[in-house]
Design a protein around this motif. Structure first.
Motif, short mmCIF file in Angstrom:
data_model
loop_
_atom_site.label_atom_id
_atom_site.label_comp_id
_atom_site.label_asym_id
_atom_site.label_seq_id
_atom_site.Cartn_x
_atom_site.Cartn_y
_atom_site.Cartn_z
N ASP A 1 -47.66 -28.49 46.91
CA ASP A 1 -47.74 -27.11 47.38
C ASP A 1 -48.74 -26.95 48.53
OD1 ASP A 1 -45.98 -26.37 45.33
OD2 ASP A 1 -47.63 -26.04 43.91
N LEU A 2 -49.61 -27.94 48.69
CA LEU A 2 -50.62 -27.88 49.74
C LEU A 2 -50.04 -28.35 51.07
CD1 LEU A 2 -53.57 -29.46 47.69
CD2 LEU A 2 -53.19 -27.03 48.15
N PRO A 3 -50.67 -28.00 52.19
CA PRO A 3 -50.19 -28.48 53.49
C PRO A 3 -50.13 -30.01 53.50
CG PRO A 3 -51.81 -26.76 53.79
CD PRO A 3 -51.81 -27.07 52.33
N GLU A 4 -49.07 -30.53 54.08
CA GLU A 4 -48.82 -31.97 54.06
C GLU A 4 -49.94 -32.76 54.72
OE1 GLU A 4 -45.32 -34.81 55.72
OE2 GLU A 4 -44.75 -32.88 54.87
N SER A 5 -50.43 -32.29 55.85
CA SER A 5 -51.49 -33.01 56.55
C SER A 5 -52.75 -33.08 55.69
CB SER A 5 -51.80 -32.32 57.88
OG SER A 5 -52.21 -30.97 57.65
N MET A 6 -52.99 -32.06 54.91
CA MET A 6 -54.17 -32.03 54.04
C MET A 6 -54.06 -33.08 52.95
SD MET A 6 -55.61 -28.79 51.90
CE MET A 6 -55.71 -27.84 53.41
N VAL A 7 -52.88 -33.20 52.36
CA VAL A 7 -52.68 -34.16 51.28
C VAL A 7 -52.78 -35.58 51.82
CG1 VAL A 7 -51.05 -34.98 49.54
CG2 VAL A 7 -51.25 -32.54 49.99
N GLU A 8 -52.22 -35.80 53.00
CA GLU A 8 -52.23 -37.15 53.58
C GLU A 8 -53.65 -37.59 53.93
OE1 GLU A 8 -49.61 -36.74 56.83
OE2 GLU A 8 -47.81 -37.14 55.65
N GLU A 9 -54.40 -36.71 54.55
CA GLU A 9 -55.75 -37.07 54.97
C GLU A 9 -56.69 -37.16 53.78
OE1 GLU A 9 -57.48 -35.15 58.29
OE2 GLU A 9 -55.58 -34.90 59.35
N ALA A 10 -56.39 -36.43 52.70
CA ALA A 10 -57.26 -36.46 51.52
C ALA A 10 -56.96 -37.64 50.62
CB ALA A 10 -57.11 -35.16 50.72
N ALA A 11 -55.74 -38.23 50.74
CA ALA A 11 -55.35 -39.33 49.86
C ALA A 11 -56.13 -40.59 50.22
CB ALA A 11 -53.86 -39.59 49.98
N PRO A 12 -56.43 -41.44 49.24
CA PRO A 12 -57.08 -42.72 49.53
C PRO A 12 -56.23 -43.53 50.48
CG PRO A 12 -57.11 -42.27 47.17
CD PRO A 12 -56.22 -41.23 47.79
N GLU A 13 -56.88 -44.33 51.31
CA GLU A 13 -56.18 -45.07 52.36
C GLU A 13 -55.09 -45.96 51.76
OE1 GLU A 13 -57.38 -48.42 55.58
OE2 GLU A 13 -58.64 -46.63 55.48
N GLY A 14 -53.85 -45.79 52.28
CA GLY A 14 -52.72 -46.63 51.86
C GLY A 14 -52.08 -46.21 50.57
N LYS A 15 -52.50 -45.09 49.97
CA LYS A 15 -51.93 -44.65 48.69
C LYS A 15 -51.34 -43.27 48.82
CE LYS A 15 -55.11 -47.39 45.89
NZ LYS A 15 -56.11 -47.37 44.79
N GLY B 1 -42.47 -41.53 49.42
CA GLY B 1 -41.29 -41.67 50.27
C GLY B 1 -41.53 -41.12 51.67
N LEU B 2 -42.23 -39.98 51.75
CA LEU B 2 -42.51 -39.38 53.05
C LEU B 2 -43.43 -40.27 53.87
CD1 LEU B 2 -43.02 -35.65 51.97
CD2 LEU B 2 -41.11 -36.59 53.29
N ARG B 3 -44.41 -40.89 53.20
CA ARG B 3 -45.33 -41.77 53.91
C ARG B 3 -44.58 -42.96 54.53
NH1 ARG B 3 -50.87 -41.45 52.62
NH2 ARG B 3 -51.09 -43.71 52.90
N GLU B 4 -43.70 -43.53 53.74
CA GLU B 4 -42.94 -44.67 54.27
C GLU B 4 -42.07 -44.26 55.44
OE1 GLU B 4 -43.36 -47.83 53.50
OE2 GLU B 4 -44.96 -47.14 52.16
N ALA B 5 -41.44 -43.08 55.31
CA ALA B 5 -40.60 -42.60 56.41
C ALA B 5 -41.44 -42.36 57.66
CB ALA B 5 -39.89 -41.32 55.98
N LYS B 6 -42.63 -41.81 57.49
CA LYS B 6 -43.51 -41.55 58.64
C LYS B 6 -43.95 -42.86 59.30
CE LYS B 6 -45.37 -37.08 57.29
NZ LYS B 6 -46.55 -36.31 56.89
N LYS B 7 -44.25 -43.84 58.45
CA LYS B 7 -44.63 -45.13 59.01
C LYS B 7 -43.54 -45.70 59.91
CE LYS B 7 -47.75 -46.82 55.36
NZ LYS B 7 -47.92 -47.87 54.33
N LYS B 8 -42.29 -45.63 59.41
CA LYS B 8 -41.15 -46.15 60.18
C LYS B 8 -41.02 -45.42 61.51
CE LYS B 8 -39.16 -49.39 57.66
NZ LYS B 8 -38.98 -50.76 58.23
N LEU B 9 -41.12 -44.08 61.46
CA LEU B 9 -41.00 -43.28 62.69
C LEU B 9 -42.09 -43.64 63.68
CD1 LEU B 9 -40.14 -39.76 61.21
CD2 LEU B 9 -38.67 -41.15 62.67
N LEU C 1 -52.34 -43.18 56.98
CA LEU C 1 -51.21 -43.93 56.39
C LEU C 1 -51.55 -45.39 56.14
CD1 LEU C 1 -48.33 -42.42 58.55
CD2 LEU C 1 -48.72 -42.01 56.12
N GLY C 2 -52.76 -45.77 56.52
CA GLY C 2 -53.17 -47.15 56.28
C GLY C 2 -52.53 -48.14 57.21
N MET C 3 -52.08 -47.69 58.37
CA MET C 3 -51.45 -48.58 59.34
C MET C 3 -52.51 -49.22 60.23
SD MET C 3 -48.30 -46.10 60.45
CE MET C 3 -47.62 -47.31 61.60
#
Length: 604
Positions: free
Chosen positions: A528-542, A550-558, A591-593
């Motif tokens: 329910d939270l903004p996507e950018s917030m969840v991504e930046e708050a998540a531990p690196e690579g998780k 699934g969204l993280r993997e798709a973003k990595k590919k893009l 995204l841990g890239m």
């Protein structure tokens, strides 16, 4: 005069002894009398009584003594026996002869203070009965009072009634200066004369004194509590109405009671004042939420400055709640009934801001078809809040400085000065001191604004308040959109706690509002939270959830495809993805890239 030897006369040739043993000149067979209690010896024309370390003391005129020069008429108490010392030559002493005498007695030796001792005897006189009634009434009435000034006045009224004193003063420790003064026929007065020599003697000896001079009679009694001097009672009268030992006994007992009552009243007032101060801290009216140490310091700042008239500068990052502090200062000030006018200096162009601040006269410029009062004039008597004061144009800075110095201004196109009564509260997210040193902000205006200042802590510096704020906003917006929200899930709370919050409380408020509006469950979840917030708050690579995985993997590919197509040029890759290059780098990090070296890649 009283006891087994009542009526007998003992002549003193050189020395006599008084005690329980039969070998004494005067034998008093009582358990309260020591074996050898005291002696009276003659030295020339004088007679000196000496206590021999008796268990229950030797009293002369009701005062315990160790050694005393006896005078004609002195009464000596040994246990239950009372003797009178008489000099036959004194019987015919001429009346009106100039005299100077002093009687000293400690409060614990007052007959009324010793009345609880079973072996003590009180003289059964009408005066004793009256004085006991006075002492009882005084104790009851004075201990019912809770204001120390009222206690002191009640003491004076009681003393004036029972002693016949012409002047009464209550002295307060430690300075021992008169706090309450009274004169018969005039009532309470501002000033009074006191005998400093007698006061110093009483303070040193901690004993009540009657000092009779040729024309005046002075009685001074100390008020003590737990061995500490808390004040004194001073009574003054003419020689025709001189104080006697009965007055000394009564006033000493009253002083002992009054010391405790006075200190209790002082403590009571101190507790009331402390409680009032704490209640004010608890009841400061504001719209801020939090319990962290840093936000409590802001609350204390509001409490200290709200009632003052000084200009206030609030500084800190955007979204930290600077306007809420300004409104709280106004709400808790004496100007609360007057207007609070907020002006965002960054949201109005320089050409319009002058008219907004100072108003304009009719015909002052094209389009000025009528007189318009500026916001400063509208706020007269109240508070003006200038947000983003650092964005104020140099010309307006000079005009604002003049307003603060002269407390008057002129409308645009006007010539008549208008008096102004406002309190100014300014806010900025810039370092005004640094700006004033660089010359981009007037130094004199900076010091005029920065009378008192407070820094609003960033949300990342008060992370313990994040769950409290999040729940507050969730409840607020749930009521607004009529949705049931029971709280925030642990996973969502973890995201909120780990996020860096560049937008501070305002960003948190917007995030929770979005979550409440878009959420599908009674709990706020990470999705329910903004996507950018969840991504930046998540531990690196998780990932936080399977969906985000699934969204993280798709973003990595893009991102990888865009970088490959741009041949490693990250600026070009960001353009292909439709994002800013800085945002692209944040995404790569979250995204841990691992960034690939290539053309156009900046050194990061």
């Amino acid at each position: 005069m009283r006891g087994g030897a009542a009526g007998r006369v003992f002549a003193i040739e050189s020395e006599i002894s008084i005690g329980r043993e039969p070998e004494n000149t005067v034998c008093v067979m009582e358990s309260a009398v020591s074996r050898r209690h005291c002696t009276i010896r003659r030295e020339g024309a004088s007679y000196i009584l000496k206590d021999l370390g008796s268990r229950n003391a030797t009293l002369v005129n009701g005062v315990a003594v160790s050694e005393r020069l006896l005078e004609h008429g002195d009464q000596i108490m040994v246990g239950g026996a009372t003797f009178q010392f008489r000099l036959m030559r004194e019987e015919g002493r001429r009346m009106g002869e100039a005299r100077h005498s002093t009687i000293v007695m400690r409060s614990q030796h007052s007959r009324y203070w010793r009345a609880s001792d079973p072996s003590a005897e009180l003289p059964a006189t009408a005066r004793t009965v009256r004085d006991l009634g006075v002492l009882l009434h005084f104790s009851q009435s004075i201990n019912a009072l809770r204001e120390w000034k009222t206690v002191e006045k009640k003491m004076v009224e009681s003393l004036a009634q029972v002693t016949g004193a012409e002047r009464i003063s209550i002295l307060e420790a430690p300075e021992l200066t008169p706090a309450v003064n009274w004169e018969r026929g005039r009532g309470f007065v501002e000033e009074a004369e006191i005998n400093t020599a007698v006061i110093e003697q009483v303070a040193e000896d901690r004993a009540a004194v009657i000092s009779d001079e040729q024309e005046r009679s002075l009685l001074v009694a100390p008020m003590e509590l737990y061995g500490q001097l808390v004040g004194m009672i001073c009574l003054d009268s003419c020689s025709q109405a001189a104080f006697d030992e009965n007055h000394l006994h009564l006033v000493s007992a009253l002083a002992a009671v009054a010391g405790l009552a006075l200190e209790n009243a002082r403590r009571h007032e101190q507790l009331i004042e402390e409680n009032r101060r704490l209640q004010e801290e608890l009841t400061i009216q504001h719209d801020m939420v939090g319990t962290s140490a840093s936000i409590k310091q802001v609350f204390q700042f509001i409490d200290r400055v709200a009632q003052r008239e000084a200009n206030v500068l609030i500084w800190g990052e955007s979204g930290t709640g600077k306007e809420l502090v300004a409104r709280a200062i106004h709400r808790n000030s004496s100007r609360v009934e007057m207007p609070f006018v907020a002006i965002n200096c960054a949201a109005i162009t320089d050409t319009l801001l002058e008219s907004e601040l100072f108003g304009h006269e009719k015909g002052a410029f094209t389009g000025a078809t009528a007189l318009k009062k500026g916001k400063l004039e509208v706020a007269d008597g109240g508070t003006v809040f200038l947000d983003e004061i650092g964005e104020l144009a140099p010309a307006l800075q000079a005009k604002l400085l003049r307003v603060l110095q002269e407390r008057e201004f002129e409308r645009v196109g006007g010539t008549r000065p208008i008096k102004l009564n406002i309190r100014l509260v300014a806010a900025t997210n810039r370092n005004l001191k640094e700006a004033s040193q660089k010359g981009t902000f007037r130094e004199d205006l900076y010091y005029r604004l920065n009378v008192v200042s407070v820094r609003m802590p960033a949300l990342r510096d008060r992370r313990e308040d994040i769950p409290i704020l999040a729940n507050f906003f969730a409840k607020k917006f749930a009521e607004k959109v009529n949705r049931q929200v029971t709280g925030i899930s642990p996973a969502a709370r973890a995201c909120l706690m780990q996020y860096d919050w560049p937008g501070n409380v305002r960003e948190l408020e917007n995030a929770i509002e979005r979550a409440v509006v878009l959420g599908l469950t009674e709990e706020i979840l990470p999705e329910d939270l903004p996507e950018s917030m969840v991504e930046e708050a998540a531990p690196e690579g998780k990932a936080v959830t399977a969906l985000h995985d699934g969204l993280r993997e798709a973003k990595k590919k893009l991102i990888e495809n865009a970088i490959d197509q741009a041949e490693g040029n990250y600026t070009e890759a960001a353009h292909r993805l439709g994002v800013h290059p800085n945002h692209l780098f944040r995404l790569i990090k979250s995204l841990g890239m691992k960034p690939k070296r290539g053309k156009g890649q900046s050194a990061r």
